[in-house]
Every structure is written in structure tokens, then in C-alpha cells.
Design an enzyme around this catalytic site. Sequence first.
Site, short mmCIF file in Angstrom:
data_model
loop_
_atom_site.label_atom_id
_atom_site.label_comp_id
_atom_site.label_asym_id
_atom_site.label_seq_id
_atom_site.Cartn_x
_atom_site.Cartn_y
_atom_site.Cartn_z
N SER A 116 0.83 -1.22 0.00
CA SER A 116 0.00 0.00 0.00
C SER A 116 0.86 1.26 0.00
CB SER A 116 -0.94 -0.01 1.20
OG SER A 116 -0.26 -0.44 2.34
N GLY A 118 4.02 1.26 -1.15
CA GLY A 118 4.75 1.20 -2.42
C GLY A 118 3.95 1.86 -3.53
N ARG A 119 2.65 1.67 -3.48
CA ARG A 119 1.80 2.26 -4.54
C ARG A 119 1.72 3.77 -4.43
NH1 ARG A 119 -2.59 -2.44 -3.61
NH2 ARG A 119 -1.06 -4.07 -3.92
N ASP A 131 20.82 -10.15 9.56
CA ASP A 131 21.55 -11.39 9.84
C ASP A 131 21.02 -12.12 11.08
OD1 ASP A 131 23.37 -11.55 7.78
OD2 ASP A 131 24.72 -10.10 8.74
N LEU A 140 15.96 1.88 8.44
CA LEU A 140 15.25 1.91 7.16
C LEU A 140 15.72 3.11 6.34
CD1 LEU A 140 11.63 1.46 8.63
CD2 LEU A 140 13.10 -0.37 7.72
N GLU A 141 15.94 2.91 5.06
CA GLU A 141 16.29 4.04 4.19
C GLU A 141 15.01 4.38 3.43
OE1 GLU A 141 17.84 0.95 3.67
OE2 GLU A 141 19.44 1.26 5.10
#
Lengths: 200, 367
Positions: A116, A118-119, A131, A140-141
Site C-alpha cells: 500500500s 509502495g503504490r 543477519d 530503514l532508508e
Amino acid sequence: MAALAESQIKEYMERGAIKERLIVTPLIDTSESFDAASINVRLGSEFIIMKKQSFPILDIADKDILPSRIEKYQEKIRINYGEQFVLHPNQLIIGSTLEYISLPKRLMCYVIGKSSWGRMGLIIATATKVDPGFKGCITLEIINEGEVPIVLYPGIPIAQLVFHEVIGEAEYDGNYSYATGPQFPEFSRKYEKWKFWYKK
Amino acid sequence: MPEKTIMLRVQWKHNYSVTTTDICELYNNFLYEYKDDVEEHSLEKVFEDFNKPFHIISFPSLERKNILLHCLFSHEIGHLISNKYFNKERRDKFVNKISKKISSIVQSMFSTASGQKSLFAQAKITQEMERAEIAWKRGLEEILSDIIGVLLFGPAMLFSTLEMAIQDNMDNKPDLTNNFYPPWRLRLREMLKVIQDSSQEFFPFPKGIFPGETTDIINGRFEAIKKITQDESDREKIQDDPILKVAYKEVDEDIIEAQKYFQEQLKDLIVKPSVLYKRLSHLVDRINNGIPPNAYENSINDRDPATIVEIINTAWFHKISWEDDIFDKKGFFNDKICKKRDIMNRLTLKAIEYADLEKEFRDYYAK
């Protein structure tokens, strides 16, 4: 390599010994936490934002100047829960998951964006592998690849973790262990190992 | 303190302090002097969001990352609570009780010095009465705030006070130069009495929460504090000063009454070992393994956020279990332990944030 289903994720989260247990804390609303094969994680309240500066470039080979330039280039801020952060098109900020994660030695995970978001053009992680044995909030980038500014609120579900069992045991021993917020990069630590490639 | 607004600020001075005066009321009085010059509704608008008593607690900049020490905020909150104990009636009672004693002490000082009563004796009596009153009030204020801190935070408050105390002289005599602070040793002694109260029994620290050796280390810290307070050098200094001797005799008597008063006032908030230690092993296990001690998470559906008191005490017990190794054999800082301390502070702060957020979330949807 198969991903863990919800039932297997929960089984890992309920193991007795703390070292063998998968911990994602706080689980503020369990009804919103699980998907079929992932755990949803929320946006934390601390951010590193980029400031436009007069210096021309960030060169990782400039070991003496780089740390001070990065500190000038990036600034840590905190947005209270309930307040908003406006992310403009093409703007990059470094955030972290609200949740603190502890992975047992047999488990690794990938951080994946929510469709959601991403859209709307929001990318939440570019370095997505976590890891086995990692402990901390995941950095988070976050980039707005869309055409219009997007409002972000600390605490909203923003990403998901997809888990995989590893063959054998391994344990993360990097610089970002026990992080409780987003971390500045530390390229200067790598200088000796990488200097061959700089050819300066 | 839901009925008050408290702002935290850092200060350069290595001390924790609180403005006991209500700043809101102060501004209110100040601005209403101009009520004839401005429209009344504009003044009301200024105080719209400023409608509760407002106080500022300051903490030392040097210790800003030392999260565990910040349970000394409870001492400052203690000042705001104990404030109401000092009413006119109590002050008058104190003055009536000591005036004859102070007068006779001063008279005897003058007759010893000159062989006859001095003309200046009356002025000196007034001066010493004032000194006795300040010493009594300041002594009681600090000790009562300590007691309130211990009632609210338990052993963590005792350990935090010790950390401040060891950076100073334990036996400073209360006087004008130190704002009549009672000696640290005396303060620790009074706090210890609350901790050792027969109904409390925080120590010896119960077995089974930590591994055996760690339990011994924690009990050792407690014994060390006990030993510090068995030394009476602070008392001797006070006894050497006849005015302070009179004032502190009253402090001793008033503490007993005041402690009962505050135990009644705060009864629902007092930390009890039976409650604190009940779930502590889970939190201790978490922080020992590099996980914030923010909640009891036995399973996904069996989880409960920890209280700030549980979190801070967990972190203190964890810290005491390895703190002795902070210096290596050559007397230098042990880098590993310093890193451990840094991680512990961050995890503790995160745990407080998480527990608070989770409780707020639950309350929001419970409405």
C-alpha cells in the site's frame, strides 16, 4: 529457501529460552501484527535527515574529512507520536522500525515494504537483509519516489519482516548491534580494509 | 502527577533541582497587573493551555545519558508532594518548641565569653532561631523527599542517591554555603530505614532471580550502604553545633510522623518487594540478553507492559552485577564494560518509551 508461515513465526516467538526465541517488541496490537508469512513493523520516531551543504561530495575515501562531513550532512531529529513528518519527492531520510528485534542464531529476515505504501511511491529499505543473531531496531532508508509529498506518522505499520531459517548457526557481530534508533554509517572503520581500492 | 505540568531541563550544575513555586501562578499574578491595559479575554487566552500548576525539574547535563540516575526525579517530585507538609501550624509548633532552648544556648555562649550577658544576645537569638528553622525545614524537606522517592521507586532510589553521594563529602555540615543540605550519610541512613522497614524487606535480595554469584554482589552493595550508614561521623558534626543539634532533634521526631503521613497519602503507589520481585526475573533475563526490559512477554497473547519502577530497578540490579569491573587492573576504564553501560542506558530508555507507549495505546482504545 522457504519463508516461515505465520504459525512457524509464532512458534519461534513462544520458545522458552530467550536466546532461541524470536523477539519483536513491543507487539502493540497483535491483531495487526501478522500476515500469512510475515510480521508487520511500525515506523519509529527518530529520523536522520539530510541537510543541503556547501561541500561538493561525500567521498568514503576521505577518512579524515568524511565523519565530520557526514555529521554536517545528516541531523538526528525526533517526531513525537501523533505528529507528522512530510517527506517530499526524491527526499531520502533514515528511519528505523519502532520495534526492537532479536533474532535467534537459526533465523534471518528480509525487510520488505508494504504494497500500500509502495503504490504511493514510498520505498522503505534498500539494504534489506538482517543477519541471524541481530538485536536492535532495524534501520530503514526511506525515499519518496512519487510525485507528491507523503505524510508519515511515527507508529504506523510501514514494513514487514519475512523470516527464513538458516542452515547451521551464525551470529551478527556488526557495528549496529543493540541500536535503539537509526544509525549513522561508519565508513571510516572500513578504511584499512578498503584502501587498496581507493588508490589515493 | 496528573494535577501538575512538569517540564524537564538540563542544567550545567551537577545537581537535580525543582522549582517548587508554581510558575503558572507566578506569571498569572504578574500579567494580571496589566489587566487594565489589555483585554481580559487576551489574558485568558494566554493561560488557556497553561491551566495547571507548572514546575521545572532540572537535571545535570553531565548525567543526561545516565538514565538510571534519573530516578532521582522522584526525589524532586517528593519536594512537590512534601511541600504541603510545611504549613504554618507545623512551623509555629517548631518555633515554640525550640525558642527557649535556643535562647538559653545563646545566653550561655555570651556569658561564657564575657562573664556577663551581652547587649547583643537578643540579636544573636533571632539570628540563631532563623538558622535553626532553616536547618530544620531544609533537613526535613530533603529527607522527606528521599523517603517519598524510596516509597515510589524502592531500592533504585537508594542506589541512585549513593551514586550522587560518593561524588561528594558524606558528612558536610548543613550551613548557608551548601543551602543547608543534610549530610548524604544521614540521608542514606533514613532511606535505608524505609527499605529495611519490617513490612518491606527488600533485602537480602531473594535467591532465584539472578544466578547465585550475582545475588551475592547485589547483597554486597546493600551491605556496603549499610556499613556507610553505621558510621556516625555526620551525626557527630551535627552534635558539635548546639543549634543544629536542637534543629535535628526535631527533624528526627518529625520524620517519624511525616513518614506515616506520606505512607498513608501514597499508599496505592508504594512499591512493595512482593510485587516488584514477582516478575523481575523475566525482565532481568531480557536486559542480560540485550533486549529492552519493557514488558513481560511469556507468549504472544500473554504479555503486559512493565512499570517504570520495574524497569529502573531491573536496570539497577543488572548494572550492579557487573559494575565493579568498570576499571581494569591498571586503573583504566574497561572499554567493554563502558560499552555495556552505554547499551544498558539505551535499552532502559527504550524500555521506558515502549512501556509508556503501549499503556497509552491500551488506554486510548479502552475508552
